[in-house]
Scaffold this motif. Structure first.
Motif, short mmCIF file in Angstrom:
data_model
loop_
_atom_site.label_atom_id
_atom_site.label_comp_id
_atom_site.label_asym_id
_atom_site.label_seq_id
_atom_site.Cartn_x
_atom_site.Cartn_y
_atom_site.Cartn_z
N ALA A 1 0.85 -1.20 0.00
CA ALA A 1 0.00 0.00 0.00
C ALA A 1 0.88 1.24 0.00
CB ALA A 1 -0.93 0.01 1.22
N PHE A 2 0.52 2.23 -0.82
CA PHE A 2 1.17 3.53 -0.83
C PHE A 2 0.45 4.46 0.13
CE2 PHE A 2 2.62 1.96 -4.94
CZ PHE A 2 3.90 2.48 -5.05
N SER A 3 1.21 5.33 0.79
CA SER A 3 0.59 6.34 1.64
C SER A 3 -0.10 7.39 0.78
CB SER A 3 1.63 6.99 2.55
OG SER A 3 2.58 7.71 1.80
N ALA A 4 -0.82 8.30 1.42
CA ALA A 4 -1.73 9.21 0.72
C ALA A 4 -1.04 10.01 -0.37
CB ALA A 4 -2.38 10.15 1.74
N HIS A 5 0.19 10.48 -0.11
CA HIS A 5 0.92 11.29 -1.08
C HIS A 5 2.22 10.62 -1.51
CE1 HIS A 5 -1.69 14.11 1.19
NE2 HIS A 5 -1.90 14.60 -0.01
N ASN A 6 2.25 9.28 -1.40
CA ASN A 6 3.38 8.49 -1.86
C ASN A 6 4.67 8.78 -1.12
OD1 ASN A 6 1.90 7.16 -4.06
ND2 ASN A 6 1.85 9.21 -4.94
N ARG A 7 4.53 9.22 0.13
CA ARG A 7 5.73 9.38 0.95
C ARG A 7 6.31 8.03 1.32
NH1 ARG A 7 9.81 9.63 3.13
NH2 ARG A 7 10.61 11.03 4.74
N TRP A 8 5.43 7.03 1.55
CA TRP A 8 5.85 5.71 1.99
C TRP A 8 5.17 4.62 1.16
CZ3 TRP A 8 9.74 6.44 5.14
CH2 TRP A 8 9.74 7.53 6.02
N LYS B 1 8.31 -0.42 6.12
CA LYS B 1 8.01 0.95 5.69
C LYS B 1 9.17 1.43 4.81
CE LYS B 1 6.61 5.35 7.85
NZ LYS B 1 6.45 6.03 9.17
N PHE B 2 8.90 1.63 3.52
CA PHE B 2 9.93 2.02 2.56
C PHE B 2 9.76 3.49 2.18
CE2 PHE B 2 9.22 -2.52 1.89
CZ PHE B 2 10.52 -3.02 1.90
N ASP B 3 10.88 4.18 2.03
CA ASP B 3 10.87 5.57 1.57
C ASP B 3 10.64 5.58 0.06
OD1 ASP B 3 11.26 8.21 0.96
OD2 ASP B 3 13.19 8.39 1.97
N ALA B 4 9.55 6.20 -0.37
CA ALA B 4 9.21 6.24 -1.79
C ALA B 4 9.39 7.62 -2.39
CB ALA B 4 7.76 5.79 -1.99
N THR B 5 10.00 8.54 -1.66
CA THR B 5 10.12 9.91 -2.16
C THR B 5 11.14 10.03 -3.28
OG1 THR B 5 11.76 10.42 -0.44
CG2 THR B 5 9.45 10.92 0.04
N GLN B 6 12.05 9.07 -3.42
CA GLN B 6 13.09 9.16 -4.44
C GLN B 6 12.64 8.62 -5.78
OE1 GLN B 6 17.07 8.01 -3.09
NE2 GLN B 6 16.24 7.75 -1.03
N HIS C 1 -3.92 6.17 5.81
CA HIS C 1 -4.91 7.23 5.99
C HIS C 1 -5.10 7.97 4.67
CE1 HIS C 1 -6.65 11.00 7.60
NE2 HIS C 1 -7.04 10.25 8.62
N ALA C 2 -6.29 8.47 4.44
CA ALA C 2 -6.60 9.12 3.16
C ALA C 2 -5.90 10.46 2.98
CB ALA C 2 -8.11 9.31 3.03
N VAL C 3 -5.44 11.07 4.08
CA VAL C 3 -4.84 12.40 3.99
C VAL C 3 -3.43 12.43 4.57
CG1 VAL C 3 -5.07 14.82 4.68
CG2 VAL C 3 -7.12 13.48 4.11
N GLN C 4 -3.25 11.82 5.74
CA GLN C 4 -1.98 11.89 6.45
C GLN C 4 -1.04 10.76 6.04
OE1 GLN C 4 -1.02 14.26 8.46
NE2 GLN C 4 -2.93 15.36 8.81
N ASP C 5 0.14 11.09 5.54
CA ASP C 5 1.10 10.08 5.13
C ASP C 5 1.61 9.23 6.29
OD1 ASP C 5 1.63 10.07 2.26
OD2 ASP C 5 2.22 12.15 2.52
N GLU C 6 1.60 9.78 7.49
CA GLU C 6 2.23 9.10 8.62
C GLU C 6 1.26 8.21 9.41
OE1 GLU C 6 5.36 9.17 8.97
OE2 GLU C 6 5.80 10.77 7.53
N ARG D 1 4.31 10.21 13.41
CA ARG D 1 4.69 11.49 14.03
C ARG D 1 4.96 11.32 15.52
NH1 ARG D 1 -0.69 14.42 12.09
NH2 ARG D 1 -1.42 12.54 13.20
N VAL D 2 4.57 10.16 16.08
CA VAL D 2 4.79 9.89 17.49
C VAL D 2 6.09 9.10 17.63
CG1 VAL D 2 3.87 8.73 19.53
CG2 VAL D 2 2.32 9.85 17.91
N ALA D 3 6.89 9.43 18.63
CA ALA D 3 8.15 8.74 18.85
C ALA D 3 7.90 7.25 19.01
CB ALA D 3 8.84 9.29 20.09
#
Length: 535
Positions: A106-113, A125-130, A160-165, A182-184
């Motif tokens: 699954a991709f996060s809402a804005h393809n951050r992950w 959890k993979f970084d997809a920003t590159q 989540h439909a809006v929040q990437d995290e 966003r939480v430690a």
């Protein structure tokens, strides 16, 4: 940093629609007519994407424009395919890290992950920003984070439909966990972020519009709509495990004195969030309106796409062997009008969904007395309890398309959000991409009309493809032969014989407790929110 792929993407208009679709200012009905014309013959063209060496269990289009297709399976590799390439021939990126079979991507809402999960009980959890900056990187990437919060196979990951995290995970350990990047991070997830259910979780999905709403399915057959504000947090603040709607998933037949509860193996929202599709083991895909517990329609295929009955002795849609995943689609349109699902008969099926009002008009609700007095031979209805009313949904017997190109079971089918494309995968190592026109992904060919029958030996007279090692080729043959044997043994099992529901005859509650029979109050906050969205 702008992580939105759309910032530098090429236009992804539906191919070949420039001469068919008027300006977007024209009525939506004209766009629908144009797409209907192009889909008149379904998705008759296809090509294969070859890189995996074993079963492909999971597919996911990237969010927003669907530029990238992610694939993963039993070879423990995750490949990404850039659908802007012409032609699409090799993966543009690969990820490594899973230690056992991959079940979900699954991709996060804005393809951050990009998230992955499967048999190793771990969420990656993979970084997809590159991807946009280096879409043809050769070195496989490792995960940014491993989450060991579950004790059994991961069956669902819901960004989540809006929040990437923010995302949800569901597992066969019965737990649903709410994650917030966003939480430690801590060694163990906080108790207030977990729900423990009595049955295995088979799927979880965040609502695409209402950020607090999500749906779950369980191996027990239970399908629920829930609210995060009622499901998570301190125990004193929780209500009914967050449940705001329980969907009617139990089946009734005059041929049997009992109800049955087929396993709900996966669920999916349409993109508008107005409908929910439920894939049922040993039964057919079933469509529900968001706030209606009774189903709208059942998708089956006793007919061929042209409307003629399937020839006697020829197999058609059945789901008895593997985990299936369905999807809604409506390429380039404002509303999804298609539903797709894979089948054990080596095909994928796509049904055209009539408007909701028409489905409601075609649905029949009978009192128990009417059901008991009538003939209803061969009719399967839905019932909450043994002595309760029966709902007979609209029957969609004729699929819009029956997709070929597979030599074994098809598990997963996705309809592209923008292009007249569908991607399917399953027991084979290849992904089959289907198109309504030939000019997609660098060119497509007509899909062969013949589909291998169960009695036909696979690879007989088929040359080993270039680049596929002999050992891999032999492993693929063994895998397909194994699933052939399973199909011969299990066949088309009767769900009423293998999934008898042990409920009380008076039906006031079922085996999971009285709370399932409770009515929701008219002042429920989520009900009000949903009511506004329906308008």
């Amino acid at each position: 940093m702008n992580n939105d792929f759309s910032s530098r993407r090429r236009p992804v208009l539906i191919p070949n629609l420039r001469n068919h679709i008027p300006s977007p200012r024209r009525p939506q009905s004209q766009r629908i007519q144009a797409v209907e014309a192009l889909l008149e013959h379904g998705f008759p063209y296809s090509r294969k994407l070859t890189a995996h060496t074993s079963c492909v269990n999971a597919l996911a289009f990237s969010s927003l424009d669907g530029r990238f297709l992610a694939s993963g399976g039993d070879d423990l590799k995750i490949h990404l395919w850039d659908l802007h390439e012409e032609p699409v021939s090799t993966p543009c990126w690969s990820f490594t890290g899973p230690r056992k079979n991959i079940f979900v991507l699954a991709f996060s809402a804005h393809n951050r992950w990009l998230y992955s999960g499967g048999v190793d009980n771990t969420v990656l959890k993979f970084d997809a920003t590159q991807l946009e900056r280096a879409p043809n990187a050769q070195s496989p990437r490792s995960p940014e984070l491993r989450l060991y919060d579950h004790d059994d196979s991961i069956r669902g990951i819901a960004p989540h439909a809006v929040q990437d995290e923010i995302f949800l995970t569901g597992s066969e350990d019965g737990r649903i966990i709410l994650h917030d990047g966003r939480v430690a991070p801590t060694a163990l997830p906080r108790a207030q972020d977990r729900i423990q259910l009595a049955a295995e979780v088979t799927s979880v999905q965040f609502h695409p519009v209402m950020e607090h709403v999500f749906a779950t399915s369980e191996s027990s057959g239970r399908v629920c709509l829930r609210d995060t504000r009622m499901a998570f947090g301190p125990l004193a603040q929780r209500t009914r495990e967050g449940v705001v709607q329980i969907y009617n998933t139990k089946l009734s037949s005059r041929s049997f004195p009992h109800l049955c509860n087929p396993e709900a193996s996966s669920i999916v929202f349409n993109h508008q969030g107005t409908q929910l599709g439920v894939t049922m083991l040993h039964y057919f895909p079933t469509i529900y309106a968001l706030t209606d517990p009774d189903p709208l329609a059942v998708c089956s295929a006793p007919n061929l796409p042209g409307g003629t009955p399937v020839p006697s002795g020829e197999r058609t849609y059945v789901n008895s062997c593997t985990m299936k995943h369905g999807s809604f689609g409506g390429p380039g349109l404002d509303a999804d009008a298609l539903y797709a699902a894979g089948s054990d008969d080596f095909h994928a099926y796509i049904w055209a969904l009539p408007p909701p009002a028409e489905l409601v008009a075609r649905r029949t609700v009978l009192s128990h007395a009417e059901w008991d007095a009538g003939e209803h031979s061969g009719v399967v209805a839905f019932a909450e309890r043994l002595t309760g009313p029966r709902c007979v949904p609209a029957q969609l017997h004729t699929p819009r398309a029956r997709l070929g190109g597979h030599a074994s079971i098809c598990n997963t089918v996705l309809v592209h959000p923008r292009m007249l494309l569908a991607a399917s995968a399953g027991v084979e190592a290849d992904i089959v991409v289907h198109g309504a026109v030939t000019s997609l992904l660098g060119g497509m060919q007509p899909t062969p009309a013949h589909t291998r029958q169960l009695e036909e030996a696979w690879a007989e007279g088929v040359d080993r493809p270039d680049g596929v090692e002999e050992l891999t080729w032999l492993d693929m043959q063994d895998t397909i032969h194994m699933f052939d044997a399973i199909l011969r043994e299990q066949g088309e099992a009767d769900v009423f014989r293998i999934r008898k529901w042990a409920g009380r005859s008076d039906g006031e509650s079922d085996s999971r407790g009285d709370s399932e029979g409770e009515e929701l109050g008219e002042d429920d906050e989520v009900d009000d929110e949903m009511g506004e969205s329906r308008g």
